[in-house]
Scaffold this motif. Structure first.
Motif, PDB file in Angstrom:
ATOM      1  N   VAL A  84      -3.133 -34.533  -9.976  1.00 48.01           N
ATOM      2  CA  VAL A  84      -2.164 -34.518 -11.075  1.00 48.01           C
ATOM      3  C   VAL A  84      -1.073 -33.540 -10.664  1.00 48.01           C
ATOM      4  CG1 VAL A  84      -1.794 -34.150 -13.544  1.00 48.01           C
ATOM      5  CG2 VAL A  84      -4.026 -34.950 -12.728  1.00 48.01           C
ATOM      6  N   PRO A  85       0.036 -34.037 -10.091  1.00 45.95           N
ATOM      7  CA  PRO A  85       1.013 -33.096  -9.543  1.00 45.95           C
ATOM      8  C   PRO A  85       1.734 -32.275 -10.604  1.00 45.95           C
ATOM      9  CG  PRO A  85       1.575 -35.377  -8.937  1.00 45.95           C
ATOM     10  CD  PRO A  85       0.353 -35.435  -9.801  1.00 45.95           C
ATOM     11  N   VAL A  86       2.053 -32.895 -11.729  1.00 48.47           N
ATOM     12  CA  VAL A  86       2.774 -32.178 -12.793  1.00 48.47           C
ATOM     13  C   VAL A  86       1.934 -32.306 -14.057  1.00 48.47           C
ATOM     14  CG1 VAL A  86       4.890 -32.062 -14.164  1.00 48.47           C
ATOM     15  CG2 VAL A  86       5.017 -32.604 -11.717  1.00 48.47           C
ATOM     16  N   THR A  87       1.117 -31.278 -14.310  1.00 49.81           N
ATOM     17  CA  THR A  87       0.141 -31.396 -15.398  1.00 49.81           C
ATOM     18  C   THR A  87       0.799 -31.160 -16.755  1.00 49.81           C
ATOM     19  OG1 THR A  87      -1.512 -30.615 -13.829  1.00 49.81           O
ATOM     20  CG2 THR A  87      -2.174 -30.685 -16.116  1.00 49.81           C
ATOM     21  N   ASN A  88       1.682 -30.159 -16.835  1.00 49.57           N
ATOM     22  CA  ASN A  88       2.388 -29.938 -18.102  1.00 49.57           C
ATOM     23  C   ASN A  88       3.843 -30.380 -17.944  1.00 49.57           C
ATOM     24  OD1 ASN A  88       3.290 -29.184 -20.601  1.00 49.57           O
ATOM     25  ND2 ASN A  88       2.314 -27.161 -20.581  1.00 49.57           N
ATOM     26  N   ALA A  89       4.076 -31.679 -18.136  1.00 49.62           N
ATOM     27  CA  ALA A  89       5.406 -32.257 -17.870  1.00 49.62           C
ATOM     28  C   ALA A  89       6.504 -31.638 -18.735  1.00 49.62           C
ATOM     29  CB  ALA A  89       5.358 -33.780 -18.045  1.00 49.62           C
ATOM     30  N   PRO A  90       6.289 -31.375 -20.030  1.00 51.56           N
ATOM     31  CA  PRO A  90       7.373 -30.757 -20.807  1.00 51.56           C
ATOM     32  C   PRO A  90       7.732 -29.351 -20.285  1.00 51.56           C
ATOM     33  CG  PRO A  90       5.787 -31.778 -22.279  1.00 51.56           C
ATOM     34  CD  PRO A  90       5.177 -31.800 -20.912  1.00 51.56           C
ATOM     35  N   ALA A  91       6.731 -28.579 -19.857  1.00 53.90           N
ATOM     36  CA  ALA A  91       7.008 -27.245 -19.308  1.00 53.90           C
ATOM     37  C   ALA A  91       7.768 -27.370 -17.986  1.00 53.90           C
ATOM     38  CB  ALA A  91       5.704 -26.469 -19.108  1.00 53.90           C
ATOM     39  N   PHE A  92       7.378 -28.352 -17.160  1.00 54.56           N
ATOM     40  CA  PHE A  92       8.083 -28.580 -15.892  1.00 54.56           C
ATOM     41  C   PHE A  92       9.536 -28.980 -16.152  1.00 54.56           C
ATOM     42  CE2 PHE A  92       9.588 -31.674 -12.776  1.00 54.56           C
ATOM     43  CZ  PHE A  92       9.567 -30.901 -11.629  1.00 54.56           C
ATOM     44  N   ALA A  93       9.748 -29.873 -17.120  1.00 53.97           N
ATOM     45  CA  ALA A  93      11.119 -30.329 -17.413  1.00 53.97           C
ATOM     46  C   ALA A  93      11.994 -29.153 -17.828  1.00 53.97           C
ATOM     47  CB  ALA A  93      11.083 -31.406 -18.491  1.00 53.97           C
ATOM     48  N   ALA A  94      11.380 -28.176 -18.502  1.00 56.83           N
ATOM     49  CA  ALA A  94      12.134 -27.008 -18.954  1.00 56.83           C
ATOM     50  C   ALA A  94      12.157 -25.899 -17.898  1.00 56.83           C
ATOM     51  CB  ALA A  94      11.508 -26.466 -20.251  1.00 56.83           C
ATOM     52  N   GLY A  95      11.362 -26.042 -16.816  1.00 57.06           N
ATOM     53  CA  GLY A  95      11.283 -24.998 -15.794  1.00 57.06           C
ATOM     54  C   GLY A  95      10.679 -23.717 -16.325  1.00 57.06           C
ATOM     55  N   ARG A  96       9.730 -23.861 -17.263  1.00 53.04           N
ATOM     56  CA  ARG A  96       9.133 -22.682 -17.921  1.00 53.04           C
ATOM     57  C   ARG A  96       7.623 -22.682 -17.799  1.00 53.04           C
ATOM     58  NH1 ARG A  96      11.954 -22.768 -23.751  1.00 53.04           N
ATOM     59  NH2 ARG A  96       9.905 -21.940 -24.270  1.00 53.04           N
ATOM     60  N   ARG A  97       7.059 -21.478 -17.892  1.00 49.75           N
ATOM     61  CA  ARG A  97       5.604 -21.316 -17.834  1.00 49.75           C
ATOM     62  C   ARG A  97       4.935 -22.062 -18.991  1.00 49.75           C
ATOM     63  NH1 ARG A  97       1.859 -17.795 -15.572  1.00 49.75           N
ATOM     64  NH2 ARG A  97       0.333 -16.858 -16.965  1.00 49.75           N
ATOM     65  N   GLU A  98       5.462 -21.867 -20.199  1.00 51.63           N
ATOM     66  CA  GLU A  98       4.884 -22.488 -21.388  1.00 51.63           C
ATOM     67  C   GLU A  98       5.649 -23.759 -21.738  1.00 51.63           C
ATOM     68  OE1 GLU A  98       5.905 -19.172 -21.599  1.00 51.63           O
ATOM     69  OE2 GLU A  98       3.946 -18.162 -21.530  1.00 51.63           O
ATOM     70  N   SER A  99       5.021 -24.586 -22.546  1.00 44.34           N
ATOM     71  CA  SER A  99       5.689 -25.792 -23.035  1.00 44.34           C
ATOM     72  C   SER A  99       6.770 -25.399 -24.037  1.00 44.34           C
ATOM     73  CB  SER A  99       4.667 -26.698 -23.729  1.00 44.34           C
ATOM     74  OG  SER A  99       5.350 -27.748 -24.392  1.00 44.34           O
ATOM     75  N   PRO A 100       7.976 -25.976 -23.909  1.00 42.74           N
ATOM     76  CA  PRO A 100       9.020 -25.677 -24.900  1.00 42.74           C
ATOM     77  C   PRO A 100       8.731 -26.347 -26.241  1.00 42.74           C
ATOM     78  CG  PRO A 100       9.783 -27.367 -23.383  1.00 42.74           C
ATOM     79  CD  PRO A 100       8.427 -26.928 -22.879  1.00 42.74           C
ATOM     80  N   ILE A 101       7.782 -27.291 -26.277  1.00 38.12           N
ATOM     81  CA  ILE A 101       7.547 -28.039 -27.523  1.00 38.12           C
ATOM     82  C   ILE A 101       6.690 -27.228 -28.491  1.00 38.12           C
ATOM     83  CG2 ILE A 101       6.598 -30.159 -28.515  1.00 38.12           C
ATOM     84  CD1 ILE A 101       7.072 -31.459 -25.764  1.00 38.12           C
ATOM     85  N   ASP A 102       5.585 -26.687 -27.986  1.00 33.97           N
ATOM     86  CA  ASP A 102       4.687 -25.943 -28.886  1.00 33.97           C
ATOM     87  C   ASP A 102       4.534 -24.478 -28.469  1.00 33.97           C
ATOM     88  OD1 ASP A 102       3.064 -26.178 -26.645  1.00 33.97           O
ATOM     89  OD2 ASP A 102       1.858 -27.792 -27.495  1.00 33.97           O
ATOM     90  N   GLY A 103       5.223 -24.065 -27.413  1.00 36.52           N
ATOM     91  CA  GLY A 103       5.186 -22.668 -26.985  1.00 36.52           C
ATOM     92  C   GLY A 103       3.880 -22.255 -26.331  1.00 36.52           C
ATOM     93  N   LEU A 104       2.987 -23.231 -26.047  1.00 31.24           N
ATOM     94  CA  LEU A 104       1.655 -22.874 -25.548  1.00 31.24           C
ATOM     95  C   LEU A 104       1.596 -22.856 -24.019  1.00 31.24           C
ATOM     96  CD1 LEU A 104      -0.631 -24.879 -28.002  1.00 31.24           C
ATOM     97  CD2 LEU A 104      -0.183 -22.404 -27.977  1.00 31.24           C
ATOM     98  N   ASN A 105       0.730 -21.961 -23.525  1.00 27.86           N
ATOM     99  CA  ASN A 105       0.411 -21.845 -22.108  1.00 27.86           C
ATOM    100  C   ASN A 105      -0.798 -22.752 -21.857  1.00 27.86           C
ATOM    101  OD1 ASN A 105      -0.649 -21.032 -19.645  1.00 27.86           O
ATOM    102  ND2 ASN A 105      -0.420 -18.827 -20.058  1.00 27.86           N
ATOM    103  N   LEU A 106      -0.594 -23.807 -21.079  1.00 27.97           N
ATOM    104  CA  LEU A 106      -1.674 -24.772 -20.841  1.00 27.97           C
ATOM    105  C   LEU A 106      -2.915 -24.106 -20.241  1.00 27.97           C
ATOM    106  CD1 LEU A 106      -2.838 -27.660 -20.689  1.00 27.97           C
ATOM    107  CD2 LEU A 106      -1.478 -28.025 -18.613  1.00 27.97           C
ATOM    108  N   ALA A 107      -2.716 -23.022 -19.512  1.00 23.14           N
ATOM    109  CA  ALA A 107      -3.849 -22.333 -18.878  1.00 23.14           C
ATOM    110  C   ALA A 107      -4.581 -21.399 -19.850  1.00 23.14           C
ATOM    111  CB  ALA A 107      -3.378 -21.562 -17.657  1.00 23.14           C
ATOM    112  N   ARG A 108      -4.333 -21.526 -21.145  1.00 17.89           N
ATOM    113  CA  ARG A 108      -5.060 -20.735 -22.139  1.00 17.89           C
ATOM    114  C   ARG A 108      -5.655 -21.587 -23.240  1.00 17.89           C
ATOM    115  NH1 ARG A 108      -4.139 -18.219 -18.453  1.00 17.89           N
ATOM    116  NH2 ARG A 108      -3.335 -16.091 -18.210  1.00 17.89           N
ATOM    117  N   VAL A 109      -5.475 -22.907 -23.189  1.00 18.79           N
ATOM    118  CA  VAL A 109      -5.899 -23.738 -24.327  1.00 18.79           C
ATOM    119  C   VAL A 109      -7.035 -24.706 -24.000  1.00 18.79           C
ATOM    120  CG1 VAL A 109      -3.641 -23.555 -25.415  1.00 18.79           C
ATOM    121  CG2 VAL A 109      -4.146 -25.552 -24.007  1.00 18.79           C
ATOM    122  N   PHE A 110      -7.543 -24.688 -22.736  1.00 16.29           N
ATOM    123  CA  PHE A 110      -8.664 -25.577 -22.425  1.00 16.29           C
ATOM    124  C   PHE A 110      -9.869 -25.185 -23.251  1.00 16.29           C
ATOM    125  CE2 PHE A 110      -6.103 -26.736 -18.838  1.00 16.29           C
ATOM    126  CZ  PHE A 110      -6.473 -28.040 -18.579  1.00 16.29           C
TER     127      PHE A 110
END
Ligand SMILES: [Zn+2]
Length: 324
Positions: A84-110
């Motif tokens: 899975v090359p781009v696991t958090n696509a919204p965060a990648f699109a924004a070039g940010r660590r967290e998702s710009p949609i919900d502000g969450l860090n994918l590496a803290r919500v599993f």
């Protein structure tokens, strides 16, 4: 394809396939999708799962996964490669660590939530559809926009079957630095693999907001080495012993923090050995006045430095690991 219908076993032996798994429809009307690169070996063997882009400002992992996939010849592969090359696509699109949609860090919500926010849904389906199928998980990270770490592999240092397999895979990956974690905070993809009893690795490097092709080459070689070690490829590399074996929690929430804002300048470098109380660096005001002296709260090996000099009070800036 709807993520519920994803079945890599249905991919014909000896073929490769790139596809998108639809996880949700966003409020914008755009689909939230996981890109998946599958290579089904001509012969049976283990399943290796790779994640990149869990943080949207880390580019070496996504690039390395694509390169490994492109180079793979399924005719000589044993087992299944799921990348899975781009696991958090919204965060990648924004070039940010967290998702710009919900502000969450994918590496803290599993392990995420099936009916949760976009980031929680990604975690839920990555856990269920990707991690849950793996014999080994490799989560390729980078330092991201603000942090520098030595190029390293982190592994499960528990004295369990999964821990021993994780450590052996870390050595096989072949970076000069390996970092064992006897405990790991929950919420990461790799901690979720641990919950499932699956061995895991992650990688880190010094990189921020750009693509470091030398690191990509290290990651590509490392993944290929691990595939050789697992018997998925017939090549096997003699990588030698790691030069630095580190141990510790690896939780950036426990990093030393600044207490003032200003311009941060270091007196130490990555992999330096520091004593408790040693001067690490200073935070300067705009006219060069010293606002803060950062001193090591614990001795060890410098393993994370904030590389962006502009700091606010409370920024995590420094971590040590123990020598193993
Ligand atoms: Zn990361």
């Amino acid at each position: 394809m709807r993520v519920e219908q994803f079945d890599p076993a249905a991919v014909r032996a000896g073929t490769k396939q790139a596809l998108y798994l639809d996880v949700a429809v966003l409020a914008s009307g755009d689909p939230l999708r996981l890109p998946v690169l599958l290579a089904q070996g001509a012969a049976s063997g283990p399943t290796l799962a790779l994640l990149g882009g869990v943080h949207g400002d880390e580019y070496e992992g996504p690039h390395a996964i694509r390169q490994v996939f492109q180079a793979l010849d399924p005719a000589v592969l044993r087992g299944l490669f799921i990348g899975v090359p781009v696991t958090n696509a919204p965060a990648f699109a924004a070039g940010r660590r967290e998702s710009p949609i919900d502000g969450l860090n994918l590496a803290r919500v599993f392990p995420g939530r099936r009916d949760g926010s976009p980031t929680e849904r990604i975690a839920f389906w990555v856990d269920r559809s990707i991690i849950g199928r793996a014999d080994l998980l490799i989560d390729l990270h980078s330092g991201g926009t603000h942090w520098a770490l030595p190029t390293l592999v982190g592994y499960d240092a528990r004295d369990t079957a999964a821990g021993r397999a994780s450590r052996a895979a870390a050595v096989a990956f072949g970076t000069p630095v390996i970092w064992g974690h006897p405990q790991l905070a929950p919420g990461r993809a790799v901690s979720q693999a641990a919950v499932r009893g699956i061995p895991w690795l992650y990688t880190e490097c010094a990189s921020g907001g750009w693509l470091d092709r030398e690191v990509v080459a290290v990651y590509v070689r490392g993944v290929t080495n691990v595939m050789g070690y697992l018997g998925m490829l017939s090549s096997s590399a003699d990588v030698g012993a790691p030069r630095h074996r580190l141990r510790g929690t690896g939780t950036v929430e426990e990093a030393q923090r600044t207490t003032t804002a200003g311009f941060l300048d270091w007196e130490v470098r990555l992999l330096d050995t520091v004593e408790r109380g040693q001067l690490l660096g200073r935070v300067y005001g705009p006219a060069g006045e010293v606002r803060e002296e950062l001193r090591a709260g614990a001795g060890g090996v410098a393993v994370l430095l904030r590389a962006t000099p502009s700091v606010a009070a409370g920024d995590p800036v420094f971590m040590v690991a123990e020598r193993d």
